[in-house]
Design a protein around this motif. Structure first.
Motif, PDB file in Angstrom:
ATOM      1  N   PRO A 183      32.697  45.481  43.036  1.00  0.00           N
ATOM      2  CA  PRO A 183      34.166  45.538  43.007  1.00  0.00           C
ATOM      3  C   PRO A 183      34.730  44.918  44.287  1.00  0.00           C
ATOM      4  O   PRO A 183      34.163  45.047  45.367  1.00  0.00           O
ATOM      5  N   GLY A 184      35.829  44.194  44.137  1.00  0.00           N
ATOM      6  CA  GLY A 184      36.481  43.592  45.294  1.00  0.00           C
ATOM      7  C   GLY A 184      36.029  42.171  45.580  1.00  0.00           C
ATOM      8  O   GLY A 184      36.706  41.450  46.321  1.00  0.00           O
ATOM      9  N   LYS A 185      34.898  41.738  45.033  1.00  0.00           N
ATOM     10  CA  LYS A 185      34.461  40.359  45.218  1.00  0.00           C
ATOM     11  C   LYS A 185      35.356  39.453  44.372  1.00  0.00           C
ATOM     12  O   LYS A 185      35.992  39.882  43.413  1.00  0.00           O
ATOM     13  N   ASP A 186      35.385  38.177  44.711  1.00  0.00           N
ATOM     14  CA  ASP A 186      36.293  37.235  44.049  1.00  0.00           C
ATOM     15  C   ASP A 186      36.173  37.276  42.528  1.00  0.00           C
ATOM     16  O   ASP A 186      37.178  37.352  41.820  1.00  0.00           O
ATOM     17  N   SER A 187      34.934  37.225  42.015  1.00  0.00           N
ATOM     18  CA  SER A 187      34.765  37.185  40.567  1.00  0.00           C
ATOM     19  C   SER A 187      35.264  38.467  39.907  1.00  0.00           C
ATOM     20  O   SER A 187      35.861  38.425  38.825  1.00  0.00           O
ATOM     21  N   ALA A 188      35.061  39.603  40.534  1.00  0.00           N
ATOM     22  CA  ALA A 188      35.576  40.868  39.997  1.00  0.00           C
ATOM     23  C   ALA A 188      37.098  40.868  40.033  1.00  0.00           C
ATOM     24  O   ALA A 188      37.746  41.369  39.107  1.00  0.00           O
ATOM     25  N   ARG A 189      37.662  40.309  41.067  1.00  0.00           N
ATOM     26  CA  ARG A 189      39.122  40.238  41.174  1.00  0.00           C
ATOM     27  C   ARG A 189      39.697  39.361  40.062  1.00  0.00           C
ATOM     28  O   ARG A 189      40.751  39.670  39.495  1.00  0.00           O
ATOM     29  N   PHE A 190      39.015  38.253  39.746  1.00  0.00           N
ATOM     30  CA  PHE A 190      39.488  37.380  38.664  1.00  0.00           C
ATOM     31  C   PHE A 190      39.474  38.131  37.327  1.00  0.00           C
ATOM     32  O   PHE A 190      40.391  38.023  36.523  1.00  0.00           O
ATOM     33  N   ARG A 191      38.388  38.900  37.082  1.00  0.00           N
ATOM     34  CA  ARG A 191      38.306  39.695  35.844  1.00  0.00           C
ATOM     35  C   ARG A 191      39.440  40.704  35.797  1.00  0.00           C
ATOM     36  O   ARG A 191      40.100  40.855  34.770  1.00  0.00           O
ATOM     37  N   GLN A 192      39.631  41.422  36.890  1.00  0.00           N
ATOM     38  CA  GLN A 192      40.681  42.443  36.957  1.00  0.00           C
ATOM     39  C   GLN A 192      42.062  41.829  36.726  1.00  0.00           C
ATOM     40  O   GLN A 192      42.939  42.462  36.152  1.00  0.00           O
ATOM     41  N   ALA A 193      42.232  40.590  37.153  1.00  0.00           N
ATOM     42  CA  ALA A 193      43.527  39.919  36.997  1.00  0.00           C
ATOM     43  C   ALA A 193      43.744  39.405  35.579  1.00  0.00           C
ATOM     44  O   ALA A 193      44.837  38.964  35.250  1.00  0.00           O
TER      45      ALA A 193
END
Length: 169
Positions: free
Chosen positions: A48-58
């Motif tokens: 959580p918090g890594k760029d790829s996770a942030r893209f998914r969350q967005a």
């Protein structure tokens, strides 16, 4: 079409350990092997918090993480239906063999990893679609029983069943 072989069994039976032990043996036979692992649980591919996770969350539909060493695609279902095994197989790169862990009822050649000591009923007793049982105990069954602690014997059974010649991909 790439040959597919299933490894099914109850949780804790040793499916993952068996596949892990067979992979270098199958590779030594000259086979390129892919694996599909089915899980009933949610899983995270990245912290959580890594760029790829942030893209998914967005809200990204798919996120690919790529490096000089490997790549992974995370596809969010967002309430949509889980892809079928056939649909998942279509997404894989060409290989000589695909091992499938889970998918207990899939209409593919498969064996059961079964440990009576777990105290859970055998799948093969209720489902006639299994070709063999990999076990650590003597069983009363008409199916071939393969020793759980001999992954090379299991790999040889799979290759023989699918007509994959040793050393020839």
């Amino acid at each position: 079409m790439t040959p597919v072989f299933g490894i099914a069994g109850r949780s804790g039976s040793g499916k993952t350990t068996l596949i892990e032990a067979m992979l270098p043996l199958l590779r030594a036979r000259g086979l390129a092997v892919s694996v599909i692992k089915h899980s009933h649980h949610d899983f995270e591919m990245e912290p959580p918090g890594k760029d790829s996770a942030r893209f998914r969350q967005a809200g990204a539909h798919e996120v690919m993480v790529a490096s000089p060493y490997r790549y992974a695609i995370v596809h969010e279902l967002r309430g949509g239906p889980e892809p079928t095994l056939a649909q998942q197989l279509e997404r894989l790169a060409p290989a000589d063999l695909v091992l499938v862990e889970g998918f207990k009822q899939a209409a593919i050649p498969r064996l059961e990893v079964y440990r009576p000591a777990l105290g859970k009923p055998a799948l093969h007793a209720e489902d006639g679609g299994f070709l063999a049982v990999v076990t650590d105990a003597a069983l009363d069954t008409t199916l071939p029983c393969l020793p759980l602690n001999e992954p090379d014997a299991v790999a040889a059974f799979i290759c023989s069943t699918l007509g994959l010649a040793p050393g020839k991909a």
